[in-house]
Design an enzyme around this catalytic site. Sequence first.
Site, PDB file in Angstrom:
ATOM      1  N   HIS A 173      99.698   9.219 134.211  1.00  0.00           N
ATOM      2  CA  HIS A 173     100.685   9.618 133.023  1.00  0.00           C
ATOM      3  C   HIS A 173      99.600   9.587 131.686  1.00  0.00           C
ATOM      4  CE1 HIS A 173     103.550   6.840 135.061  1.00  0.00           C
ATOM      5  NE2 HIS A 173     104.609   7.088 135.344  1.00  0.00           N
ATOM      6  N   LYS A 200     116.012   0.843 138.353  1.00  0.00           N
ATOM      7  CA  LYS A 200     114.388   0.607 139.564  1.00  0.00           C
ATOM      8  C   LYS A 200     113.884  -1.007 139.555  1.00  0.00           C
ATOM      9  CE  LYS A 200     111.560   4.688 139.704  1.00  0.00           C
ATOM     10  NZ  LYS A 200     110.367   5.360 138.272  1.00  0.00           N
ATOM     11  N   SER A 255     104.134   4.972 140.706  1.00  0.00           N
ATOM     12  CA  SER A 255     103.562   3.647 140.559  1.00  0.00           C
ATOM     13  C   SER A 255     104.499   2.034 141.323  1.00  0.00           C
ATOM     14  CB  SER A 255     104.109   3.129 139.047  1.00  0.00           C
ATOM     15  OG  SER A 255     104.239   3.889 138.222  1.00  0.00           O
ATOM     16  N   ARG A 291     104.207  15.893 139.122  1.00  0.00           N
ATOM     17  CA  ARG A 291     103.056  16.803 140.091  1.00  0.00           C
ATOM     18  C   ARG A 291     102.885  17.118 141.373  1.00  0.00           C
ATOM     19  NH1 ARG A 291     104.369  10.533 141.299  1.00  0.00           N
ATOM     20  NH2 ARG A 291     106.136  11.114 141.109  1.00  0.00           N
TER      21      ARG A 291
HETATM   22  N1  COA Z   1     100.839  10.247 137.303  1.00  0.00           N
HETATM   23  C1  COA Z   1     101.190   9.669 138.529  1.00  0.00           C
HETATM   24  N2  COA Z   1     102.153   8.940 138.551  1.00  0.00           N
HETATM   25  C2  COA Z   1     103.172   9.916 137.711  1.00  0.00           C
HETATM   26  C3  COA Z   1     103.206  10.779 136.652  1.00  0.00           C
HETATM   27  C4  COA Z   1     101.648  10.982 136.230  1.00  0.00           C
HETATM   28  N3  COA Z   1     101.574  12.406 135.455  1.00  0.00           N
HETATM   29  N4  COA Z   1     104.635  11.787 136.098  1.00  0.00           N
HETATM   30  C5  COA Z   1     105.713  10.120 136.746  1.00  0.00           C
HETATM   31  N5  COA Z   1     104.605   9.608 137.713  1.00  0.00           N
HETATM   32  C6  COA Z   1     105.195   8.588 138.568  1.00  0.00           C
HETATM   33  C7  COA Z   1     105.229   7.726 138.322  1.00  0.00           C
HETATM   34  O1  COA Z   1     104.237   6.623 138.647  1.00  0.00           O
HETATM   35  C8  COA Z   1     107.149   7.530 139.152  1.00  0.00           C
HETATM   36  O2  COA Z   1     107.077   6.815 140.263  1.00  0.00           O
HETATM   37  P1  COA Z   1     107.548   5.554 140.990  1.00  0.00           P
HETATM   38  O3  COA Z   1     108.272   6.629 140.849  1.00  0.00           O
HETATM   39  O4  COA Z   1     107.104   4.874 142.130  1.00  0.00           O
HETATM   40  O5  COA Z   1     107.834   4.362 139.907  1.00  0.00           O
HETATM   41  C9  COA Z   1     107.497   8.767 139.109  1.00  0.00           C
HETATM   42  O6  COA Z   1     106.493   9.212 139.114  1.00  0.00           O
HETATM   43  C10 COA Z   1     108.752   8.987 138.181  1.00  0.00           C
HETATM   44  O7  COA Z   1     108.150   7.492 136.950  1.00  0.00           O
HETATM   45  P2  COA Z   1     108.742   8.062 135.388  1.00  0.00           P
HETATM   46  O8  COA Z   1     108.125   9.580 135.108  1.00  0.00           O
HETATM   47  O9  COA Z   1     108.472   6.795 135.104  1.00  0.00           O
HETATM   48  O10 COA Z   1     110.197   8.080 135.619  1.00  0.00           O
HETATM   49  P3  COA Z   1     111.916   8.178 135.835  1.00  0.00           P
HETATM   50  O11 COA Z   1     112.112   8.526 137.030  1.00  0.00           O
HETATM   51  O12 COA Z   1     111.657   7.032 136.074  1.00  0.00           O
HETATM   52  O13 COA Z   1     112.122   8.103 133.853  1.00  0.00           O
HETATM   53  C11 COA Z   1     113.788   8.351 133.125  1.00  0.00           C
HETATM   54  C12 COA Z   1     113.644   8.864 134.028  1.00  0.00           C
HETATM   55  C13 COA Z   1     113.221   7.449 132.270  1.00  0.00           C
HETATM   56  C14 COA Z   1     113.343  10.111 131.743  1.00  0.00           C
HETATM   57  C15 COA Z   1     115.196   8.439 133.705  1.00  0.00           C
HETATM   58  O14 COA Z   1     115.749   8.483 134.357  1.00  0.00           O
HETATM   59  C16 COA Z   1     115.499   8.577 131.653  1.00  0.00           C
HETATM   60  O15 COA Z   1     115.513   9.758 130.716  1.00  0.00           O
HETATM   61  N6  COA Z   1     116.593   7.795 131.924  1.00  0.00           N
HETATM   62  C17 COA Z   1     117.566   7.082 130.382  1.00  0.00           C
HETATM   63  C18 COA Z   1     118.573   7.473 130.884  1.00  0.00           C
HETATM   64  C19 COA Z   1     118.979   9.106 131.018  1.00  0.00           C
HETATM   65  O16 COA Z   1     119.492   9.775 130.138  1.00  0.00           O
HETATM   66  N7  COA Z   1     119.976   9.466 132.211  1.00  0.00           N
HETATM   67  C20 COA Z   1     119.981  11.349 132.287  1.00  0.00           C
HETATM   68  C21 COA Z   1     118.890  11.614 132.687  1.00  0.00           C
HETATM   69  S1  COA Z   1     119.569  13.340 132.798  1.00  0.00           S
END
Ligand code: COA
Length: 159
Positions: free
Chosen positions: A19, A43, A130, A92
Site C-alpha cells: 500500500h 471483512k 493483509s 497486484r
Molecule cells: N499491496 C499489497 N496488498 C494490497 C495492495 C497493494 N498495493 N492493494 C491491495 N492489497 C490487498 C490488501 O491487503 C487486501 O488484502 P486482504 O483481502 O487479504 O485483506 C486486498 O488486497 C484488498 O484490500 P483493499 O485494497 O483494502 O480493498 P478492499 O477490497 O478491502 O476494499 C473498498 C475495497 C473499501 C474500496 C470497497 O469495498 C468499497 O468501496 N467499500 C465501500 C462501500 C461501497 O462503495 N461499495 C460498492 C463498491 S462497487
Amino acid sequence: MAKHIAVYPGTFDPITNGHLDIIERGLRLFDGLVIAIAESPVKEPLFTVDERIRMVKEATKKYKNVKIESFNCLLIDYIHKKKANIILRGLRVISDFEYEFQMALTNRKLAPDIETVFMMTAEGYSYLSSRFIKEIARLGGRFDCFVPPNVAKMLKEKF
Ligand code: COA
C-alpha cells in the site's frame, strides 16, 4: 491549474509496504491523496477503525499532502463529499483484475463523474495481502519485511 486530489480507499487491515508503494507513487501523479479507510465490517477486521487510522497516520507521516480519514458509506458518496473525482487503486496480480474491473464499472455506473485510476503494484509486493500477513503473525512467523515498523509492533501486540 486545478488541483487533482485522488482518494485511495481500502480496508488497510493492516496497511502494508505494498500500500505504501502505491501511496508514494500516487503522490508523484496527484497533488494530494486522501487515504480513505473503509470500516468494512463484513471483512471482520482485526484492527479497529481508530487503530487503522493511527497506524496509517504513523506509517505515512513523512509524506506531505496526505490526509487520512475513515468512511462507512458508499465510496462514491464519500468522494462526492470530499469534492474529489479520482479513485486510486493498486493492481497486484491478474486475479485482482476481475474484482477491480467490476468495482470500477459499478462505481462508474453509479457516478460517471468519478474516474478510477489503476497503478501496477511494484513487482516485489505483487503477492502481498493483509490477510496472509495476519495469518503469519498469528502463527508466529516473521512478517517484519512486509509492513512498516509501527504496524509490525501493533501486530505483535495483537497476537
Ligand atoms: N499491496 C499489497 N496488498 C494490497 C495492495 C497493494 N498495493 N492493494 C491491495 N492489497 C490487498 C490488501 O491487503 C487486501 O488484502 P486482504 O483481502 O487479504 O485483506 C486486498 O488486497 C484488498 O484490500 P483493499 O485494497 O483494502 O480493498 P478492499 O477490497 O478491502 O476494499 C473498498 C475495497 C473499501 C474500496 C470497497 O469495498 C468499497 O468501496 N467499500 C465501500 C462501500 C461501497 O462503495 N461499495 C460498492 C463498491 S462497487
